[in-house]
Design a protein around this motif. Structure first.
Motif, PDB file in Angstrom:
ATOM      1  N   THR A   1      39.973  33.896  44.695  1.00 52.86           N
ATOM      2  CA  THR A   1      39.660  35.263  44.823  1.00 52.86           C
ATOM      3  C   THR A   1      37.909  35.266  45.046  1.00 52.86           C
ATOM      4  N   ASP A   2      37.594  36.488  45.061  1.00 44.19           N
ATOM      5  CA  ASP A   2      36.225  36.991  45.100  1.00 44.19           C
ATOM      6  C   ASP A   2      35.937  36.972  43.511  1.00 44.19           C
ATOM      7  N   GLU A   3      34.790  37.417  43.137  1.00 46.49           N
ATOM      8  CA  GLU A   3      34.098  37.270  41.778  1.00 46.49           C
ATOM      9  C   GLU A   3      34.384  38.677  40.815  1.00 46.49           C
TER      10      GLU A   3
ATOM     11  N   SER B   1      38.300  32.319  40.940  1.00 51.71           N
ATOM     12  CA  SER B   1      37.079  32.709  41.644  1.00 51.71           C
ATOM     13  C   SER B   1      36.388  31.422  42.522  1.00 51.71           C
ATOM     14  N   ARG B   2      35.565  31.860  43.664  1.00 49.30           N
ATOM     15  CA  ARG B   2      34.836  30.954  44.194  1.00 49.30           C
ATOM     16  C   ARG B   2      34.108  30.162  43.199  1.00 49.30           C
TER      17      ARG B   2
ATOM     18  N   THR C   1      40.455  34.836  37.415  1.00 48.25           N
ATOM     19  CA  THR C   1      40.285  36.045  37.784  1.00 48.25           C
ATOM     20  C   THR C   1      41.752  36.873  37.592  1.00 48.25           C
ATOM     21  N   THR C   2      41.805  38.362  37.629  1.00 40.20           N
ATOM     22  CA  THR C   2      42.705  38.779  37.934  1.00 40.20           C
ATOM     23  C   THR C   2      42.759  40.009  38.765  1.00 40.20           C
ATOM     24  N   LEU C   3      44.000  40.244  39.342  1.00 41.75           N
ATOM     25  CA  LEU C   3      44.117  40.770  40.791  1.00 41.75           C
ATOM     26  C   LEU C   3      44.218  42.628  40.643  1.00 41.75           C
ATOM     27  N   GLY C   4      43.924  43.230  39.380  1.00 33.23           N
ATOM     28  CA  GLY C   4      44.078  44.482  39.148  1.00 33.23           C
ATOM     29  C   GLY C   4      45.552  44.936  38.608  1.00 33.23           C
ATOM     30  N   ARG C   5      45.382  45.890  38.235  1.00 35.71           N
ATOM     31  CA  ARG C   5      46.923  46.427  37.425  1.00 35.71           C
ATOM     32  C   ARG C   5      47.970  46.376  38.753  1.00 35.71           C
ATOM     33  N   GLY C   6      48.962  45.958  38.351  1.00 39.24           N
ATOM     34  CA  GLY C   6      50.043  45.682  39.313  1.00 39.24           C
ATOM     35  C   GLY C   6      50.058  44.539  40.345  1.00 39.24           C
ATOM     36  N   GLY C   7      49.120  43.553  40.173  1.00 35.48           N
ATOM     37  CA  GLY C   7      48.667  42.757  40.951  1.00 35.48           C
ATOM     38  C   GLY C   7      49.715  41.708  41.157  1.00 35.48           C
TER      39      GLY C   7
ATOM     40  N   ALA D   1      38.734  41.416  36.734  1.00 36.96           N
ATOM     41  CA  ALA D   1      39.733  42.478  36.472  1.00 36.96           C
ATOM     42  C   ALA D   1      40.280  43.424  37.857  1.00 36.96           C
ATOM     43  N   ASP D   2      39.709  43.044  38.654  1.00 40.99           N
ATOM     44  CA  ASP D   2      40.002  43.537  40.053  1.00 40.99           C
ATOM     45  C   ASP D   2      39.677  42.874  41.114  1.00 40.99           C
ATOM     46  N   ALA D   3      39.969  41.821  41.179  1.00 46.12           N
ATOM     47  CA  ALA D   3      39.529  40.703  42.239  1.00 46.12           C
ATOM     48  C   ALA D   3      40.550  40.680  43.551  1.00 46.12           C
ATOM     49  N   ARG D   4      39.889  40.381  44.845  1.00 43.44           N
ATOM     50  CA  ARG D   4      40.502  40.328  45.872  1.00 43.44           C
ATOM     51  C   ARG D   4      40.808  38.969  46.427  1.00 43.44           C
ATOM     52  N   VAL D   5      41.877  38.667  46.889  1.00 39.17           N
ATOM     53  CA  VAL D   5      42.225  37.176  47.377  1.00 39.17           C
ATOM     54  C   VAL D   5      41.513  37.148  48.699  1.00 39.17           C
ATOM     55  N   VAL D   6      40.828  36.070  48.764  1.00 38.78           N
ATOM     56  CA  VAL D   6      40.083  35.580  49.797  1.00 38.78           C
ATOM     57  C   VAL D   6      40.653  34.419  50.561  1.00 38.78           C
TER      58      VAL D   6
END
Ligand code: ADP
Ligand code: ASP
Ligand code: MG
Length: 371
Positions: free
Chosen positions: A104-106, A140-141, A146-152, A109-114
């Motif tokens: 993911t990005d850095e 993360s890189r 990291t976590t991907l946000g609630r519901g992730g 608590a709301d990371a995006r998968v890269v």
């Protein structure tokens, strides 16, 4: 190798008995000859409890440490489920998000998968084992959890579905797929057997919890087919596919109360703070923002001018280009005695800001007018 990804949400694994029943369900799928990658959420309300613990020790918990804490919930479930499967005689292996190759990005608590590096997962599946992945997390890189946000956990399932070339991704929950509104709020809501991923995205962005918006967006962009269905209940669920809506109608209405209306100062003063605390800006008009605070554990800093906000959203193909339909819904809201504080429409959505204490009534009124 035929692969299916099955994602089991928190209510489906809320206690040990349910985890056993999920293990039996996975064993049945495997017996049909498919390789199963199961993605699991934290048991019941575990994530809420972990966030509450963090808030007990810190008003504004450090987001890196928060991720170390809240990623634990899913790991508990994955290990218990693997134990149950092994007891059933089914070879299984649990893996964290990091072990599954989810990069993911850095944005803690709301990371995006890269990127997804599915090599290890593939090896597990090729060895005939069920792969059980802790949802909602990655690495993360910078090699941090990291976590991907609630519901992730939904996102975990979809990105793995794409990386593994799965036949489809099953999002299994306590409801038979997607309905025209939350059936717990609108008793007249009806089940949707099929919809496009664009329609689902509009509904998810409006706050319909049944599918997480990042997961739907990824599925649409990568061409992953989703089947949303009930884990234990009857029903065929909802099939979500890429493509053009053929109905041309409003598919659903949803409400979101976890928002703040933020007024920016001169030269966008406050915007950096909104983003830094984990707020997702949903809409901006002039200096006013509507911000989703689900992942802003600790809320907005006091320096930012804000007040709680609630919004009703209707989703439908090109709804933004149907002003008469939208106006009829606005009239219906007013006729129900609901004050419309602001409204707008564009692309596949129309929305109305309403007083928070009337949100459910507003969802019912908009549903009755539009669906
Ligand atoms: P899980 O824990 O399995 O991820 P969620 O609680 O995140 O499940 O999502 C399922 C819930 O979403 C349902 O119990 C339902 O109350 C709610 N929901 C909101 N909008 C809708 C909708 N349009 N269709 C179905 N369920 C909805
Ligand atoms: N356990 C996380 C949450 O409650 C992730 C998920 O369930 O999808 O938000
Ligand atoms: Mg969910």
């Amino acid at each position: 190798m035929r692969v299916v990804v099955q994602k089991y949400g928190g209510s489906s694994v809320a206690d040990v008995d349910k985890i056993r029943r999920v293990a039996e369900r996975i064993a049945r799928s495997r017996a049909e000859g498919v390789a199963v990658c199961a993605v699991v959420s934290a048991m019941g309300t575990t994530t809420n409890e972990l966030v509450a613990l963090a808030r007990e020790v810190s008003k504004r918990p450090d987001r890196r440490e928060l991720d170390m804490l809240i990623s634990v919930g899913e790991r508990i479930t994955m290990a218990l489920l693997a134990m149950c499967l092994k007891d059933l005689g089914v070879p299984a292996r649990s893996l964290t998000g990091s072990q599954s190759g989810i990069v993911t990005d850095e944005a803690h608590a709301d990371a995006r998968v890269v990127e997804v590096r599915p090599q290890r997962l593939r090896e597990v599946l090729e060895a005939g084992e069920v792969a059980i992945v802790a949802g909602f997390q990655g690495v993360s890189r910078a090699r941090e959890v990291t976590t991907l946000g609630r519901g992730g956990s939904d996102t975990t399932a979809v990105v793995l579905g794409a990386a593994l070339g799965a036949e489809h991704v099953e999002i299994l929950s306590d409801v038979d797929g997607v309905w025209s509104a939350d059936p717990r709020v609108v008793s007249e809501a009806h089940h949707l057997p099929a919809m496009t991923l664009d329609e689902a995205l509009a509904l998810a962005r409006g706050g319909a919890k049944v599918l997480f918006e990042d997961a739907v967006r990824y599925a649409r962009d990568q061409g992953v087919e989703i089947v949303a269905a009930s884990t234990f209940g009857p029903g065929a669920g909802t099939r979500l596919t890429r493509g053009v809506s053929t109905t041309g109608r409003v598919v659903g209405v949803t409400g979101d109360a976890q928002l703040a209306a933020v007024t920016l100062g001169p030269e966008d003063a406050g915007l950096d703070e909104v983003v830094a605390c984990g707020g997702r800006v949903r809409l901006r008009f002039g200096d006013l923002l509507l911000v989703d605070l689900r992942n802003a554990h600790g809320g907005l800093p006091e320096s930012v001018t804000s007040e709680p906000a609630a919004v009703v959203t209707a989703a439908g193909s090109a709804l933004g280009e149907q002003p008469l339909v939208v106006a009829a819904a606005t009239r219906a809201l007013r006729a129900a005695g609901i004050e419309v504080l602001a409204q707008g429409a564009s692309a596949d959505q129309a929305w109305w800001r309403v007083p928070a204490d009337r949100l459910d009534d507003a969802v019912c009124a908009a549903h009755a007018a539009l669906v």
